[in-house]
Design a protein around this motif. Structure first.
Motif, PDB file in Angstrom:
ATOM      1  N   LYS A   1       0.832  -1.207   0.000  1.00 32.73           N
ATOM      2  CA  LYS A   1       0.000   0.000   0.000  1.00 32.73           C
ATOM      3  C   LYS A   1       0.870   1.262   0.000  1.00 32.73           C
ATOM      4  CE  LYS A   1      -3.619   2.365   2.555  1.00 32.73           C
ATOM      5  NZ  LYS A   1      -4.441   2.365   3.763  1.00 32.73           N
ATOM      6  N   THR A   2       1.912   1.254   0.799  1.00 31.91           N
ATOM      7  CA  THR A   2       2.816   2.406   0.852  1.00 31.91           C
ATOM      8  C   THR A   2       3.570   2.563  -0.458  1.00 31.91           C
ATOM      9  OG1 THR A   2       3.088   1.966   3.206  1.00 31.91           O
ATOM     10  CG2 THR A   2       4.625   3.497   2.219  1.00 31.91           C
ATOM     11  N   ARG A   3       3.984   1.445  -1.057  1.00 34.48           N
ATOM     12  CA  ARG A   3       4.673   1.510  -2.355  1.00 34.48           C
ATOM     13  C   ARG A   3       3.758   2.080  -3.424  1.00 34.48           C
ATOM     14  NH1 ARG A   3       7.464  -2.901  -0.280  1.00 34.48           N
ATOM     15  NH2 ARG A   3       6.016  -4.503  -0.921  1.00 34.48           N
ATOM     16  N   ALA A   4       2.486   1.678  -3.410  1.00 37.41           N
ATOM     17  CA  ALA A   4       1.532   2.191  -4.393  1.00 37.41           C
ATOM     18  C   ALA A   4       1.333   3.694  -4.218  1.00 37.41           C
ATOM     19  CB  ALA A   4       0.203   1.461  -4.264  1.00 37.41           C
ATOM     20  N   THR A   5       1.251   4.141  -2.980  1.00 39.22           N
ATOM     21  CA  THR A   5       1.095   5.567  -2.710  1.00 39.22           C
ATOM     22  C   THR A   5       2.321   6.343  -3.170  1.00 39.22           C
ATOM     23  OG1 THR A   5      -0.291   5.058  -0.804  1.00 39.22           O
ATOM     24  CG2 THR A   5       0.655   7.260  -0.899  1.00 39.22           C
ATOM     25  N   ALA A   6       3.500   5.811  -2.906  1.00 38.03           N
ATOM     26  CA  ALA A   6       4.738   6.467  -3.326  1.00 38.03           C
ATOM     27  C   ALA A   6       4.835   6.520  -4.844  1.00 38.03           C
ATOM     28  CB  ALA A   6       5.942   5.733  -2.737  1.00 38.03           C
TER      29      ALA A   6
ATOM     30  N   LYS B   1       2.336   6.585  -6.951  1.00 36.22           N
ATOM     31  CA  LYS B   1       1.378   7.583  -7.423  1.00 36.22           C
ATOM     32  C   LYS B   1       1.926   8.993  -7.274  1.00 36.22           C
ATOM     33  CE  LYS B   1      -2.792   4.895  -6.586  1.00 36.22           C
ATOM     34  NZ  LYS B   1      -3.993   4.735  -5.758  1.00 36.22           N
ATOM     35  N   SER B   2       2.609   9.254  -6.182  1.00 31.41           N
ATOM     36  CA  SER B   2       3.166  10.592  -5.993  1.00 31.41           C
ATOM     37  C   SER B   2       4.296  10.873  -6.986  1.00 31.41           C
ATOM     38  CB  SER B   2       3.647  10.788  -4.553  1.00 31.41           C
ATOM     39  OG  SER B   2       4.770   9.996  -4.294  1.00 31.41           O
TER      40      SER B   2
ATOM     41  N   LYS C   1       2.666  11.770 -10.261  1.00 27.63           N
ATOM     42  CA  LYS C   1       2.096  13.106 -10.251  1.00 27.63           C
ATOM     43  C   LYS C   1       3.118  14.154 -10.644  1.00 27.63           C
ATOM     44  CE  LYS C   1      -1.485  12.487  -6.756  1.00 27.63           C
ATOM     45  NZ  LYS C   1      -1.911  12.875  -5.392  1.00 27.63           N
TER      46      LYS C   1
END
Length: 67
Positions: free
Chosen positions: A53-58, A60-61, A64
């Protein structure tokens, strides 16, 4: 005295970042224009992430920034 086995540094695959950049030629060109230290700074949160989950968030950022 017994030597403890060395704990190697865990390297996470960079495939997710590479695939995301390969999918967007503009992002790949922008990434290529970055300095080595800027690339490291950008991808450090992804490399340090411990959970999917943290890897996916990173990831995505990161996208961006190029998006």
């Amino acid at each position: 005295m017994h030597a403890r086995p060395r704990r190697g540094r865990v390297r996470r695959p960079r495939a997710a970042g590479a695939a995301a950049l390969a999918a967007d030629p503009g992002a790949a060109a922008a990434y290529a224009a970055l300095s080595r230290s800027a690339r490291h700074t950008l991808f450090l949160p992804l490399l340090k992430a411990r959970t999917p989950k943290t890897r996916a968030t990173a990831l995505k950022s990161i996208l961006k920034v190029f998006g």
